[in-house]
Design a protein around this motif. Sequence first.
Motif, mmCIF file in Angstrom:
data_model
loop_
_atom_site.group_PDB
_atom_site.id
_atom_site.type_symbol
_atom_site.label_atom_id
_atom_site.label_comp_id
_atom_site.label_asym_id
_atom_site.label_seq_id
_atom_site.Cartn_x
_atom_site.Cartn_y
_atom_site.Cartn_z
ATOM 1 N N LEU A 1 -11.044 25.369 11.420
ATOM 2 C CA LEU A 1 -11.443 24.431 12.460
ATOM 3 C C LEU A 1 -10.262 23.816 13.197
ATOM 4 C CD1 LEU A 1 -14.376 22.627 10.615
ATOM 5 C CD2 LEU A 1 -14.509 24.464 12.306
ATOM 6 N N ASP A 2 -9.061 24.095 12.737
ATOM 7 C CA ASP A 2 -7.874 23.574 13.416
ATOM 8 C C ASP A 2 -7.468 24.429 14.601
ATOM 9 O OD1 ASP A 2 -7.714 21.523 11.551
ATOM 10 O OD2 ASP A 2 -6.393 22.663 10.214
ATOM 11 N N ARG B 1 -18.034 18.636 12.100
ATOM 12 C CA ARG B 1 -16.937 19.134 12.934
ATOM 13 C C ARG B 1 -17.169 20.589 13.334
ATOM 14 N NH1 ARG B 1 -10.677 19.779 10.943
ATOM 15 N NH2 ARG B 1 -9.779 20.328 12.975
ATOM 16 N N GLN C 1 -18.624 15.872 6.700
ATOM 17 C CA GLN C 1 -17.758 15.716 7.861
ATOM 18 C C GLN C 1 -17.257 17.062 8.376
ATOM 19 O OE1 GLN C 1 -17.510 12.832 9.513
ATOM 20 N NE2 GLN C 1 -18.996 12.202 7.943
ATOM 21 N N VAL C 2 -16.963 17.970 7.476
ATOM 22 C CA VAL C 2 -16.540 19.307 7.899
ATOM 23 C C VAL C 2 -17.679 20.016 8.624
ATOM 24 C CG1 VAL C 2 -15.820 21.589 7.106
ATOM 25 C CG2 VAL C 2 -14.784 19.548 6.113
ATOM 26 N N GLY D 1 -24.844 14.017 13.818
ATOM 27 C CA GLY D 1 -24.347 14.669 15.018
ATOM 28 C C GLY D 1 -25.182 14.317 16.235
ATOM 29 N N ASP E 1 -19.770 20.776 16.138
ATOM 30 C CA ASP E 1 -19.197 20.407 17.432
ATOM 31 C C ASP E 1 -18.337 21.529 17.999
ATOM 32 O OD1 ASP E 1 -20.425 17.933 17.447
ATOM 33 O OD2 ASP E 1 -18.687 16.877 16.619
ATOM 34 N N SER E 2 -17.621 22.227 17.127
ATOM 35 C CA SER E 2 -16.810 23.360 17.582
ATOM 36 C C SER E 2 -17.684 24.492 18.101
ATOM 37 C CB SER E 2 -15.926 23.863 16.429
ATOM 38 O OG SER E 2 -14.993 22.881 16.032
#
Length: 417
Positions: free
Chosen positions: A120-121, A155, A151-152, A206, A158-159
């Motif tokens: 995800l980075d 994220r 939380q992951v 979300g 959203d990605s």
Amino acid sequence: MPTCSRLAPYFFAALLGGLTAGCVTTTRVAQTTAAAPVLDVAKELAYCAAQARKTVDQKSNYTRQPRRIGAGKAQWEYVSREDWTSGFWPGTLWYVYETQPTAFWKEKAQGFTQDLAPVLDHKTVDHDLGFQFYCSYGNGYRLTKDPAYKQVLLRAADSLAMLFNPRVGTILSWPRMVKQMNWPHNTIMDNMINLELLFWASKHGGSKKLYDMAVSHARVTSRNHFRPDGTSYHVAVYDDKTGQFIKGVTHQGYADNTMWARGQAWAIYGFTMAYRESRESEFLDRARKSADIFIQRLPADQVPYWDFDAPDIPNAPRDASAAAVVASALLELSTLVPDKAAAQGYRQQAERMLVTLSSAQYQARDQSPAFLLHSTGHKPNGTEIDASINYADYYYLEALLRLQKLQQNKSLSVVEK
């Protein structure tokens, strides 16, 4: 194709021993008077755990994930966390932990799961974040309630949403294919599975827009990705500026007008899930139509050839992964259809497929540490033909767990709502 839906609205067209001749339906499958073969689910779950133990005993660290074992080989080939299949092995370990909730299995599942976070980075390069993170972190969150996992997942959702094109109404599946294949906006059937990440995230902190994106994607896919007989294209190509549907093509199937087995499996699973999450009747109808034509055309042993229209049938490779995906999907579909006869038919069909997959012909057993043999990944590309593949094992184990839960009158939710 002729229809007999008025005469037999719930006619089960695919029984062990061959297809029923004559009048068939592409819109409804269901009742059969023949009882499904008996499967010892506990035995098969123990088999999967024993096979998984072989793999973890051979792996000294959590980097790189087992993906495939080629035909005639005995050891896994490993891939990096960036590979689209990287979530299946950690997800498999969470399922094993669910069957055997020990500190050993929890540690192994956690280790391989947490190795995925750096994905995800980087810039989102395709749609596979659902496969990577929902199978791994999603199952981990369901079983541990670790807030860091939540939380992951948010994220990751959203990605994934960054690939949504509001003019088309779907997620761009393969950005690399925009120039490579001149597909301005392409959506593949596999992408239906990744919508579950968006549905989940919209209910767990979300944005509500994630739900809207998932529903839009499913609607547009339902209306453009299928032929009149219920079979699906692998890829739908759209104009990225007007949203107009341009054409349906294949990438991993035999030809543009054939039914690629795993693509049809993704459709059955994906629209079943989309109906569960949205309760939109269009999605249930699409799931059933997709399932019915798949079941109707199965060979006698209930495991499809890699493409139902491959010219070299009956010598064409099989695809156990497609059978595993469909078996899992049909078990859930059996809990969602409104009539009991149809529900019984879908469940019995799933059990037949699992009986075959659990046989000596399809289980790896002493040949390798995989669960299943005889899957096909990308036949036109000449890769993973008649192989063991990690997603075949994942969905096979998921299907066994779902069957066990049905037998125990428990919920089938893969990730807790």
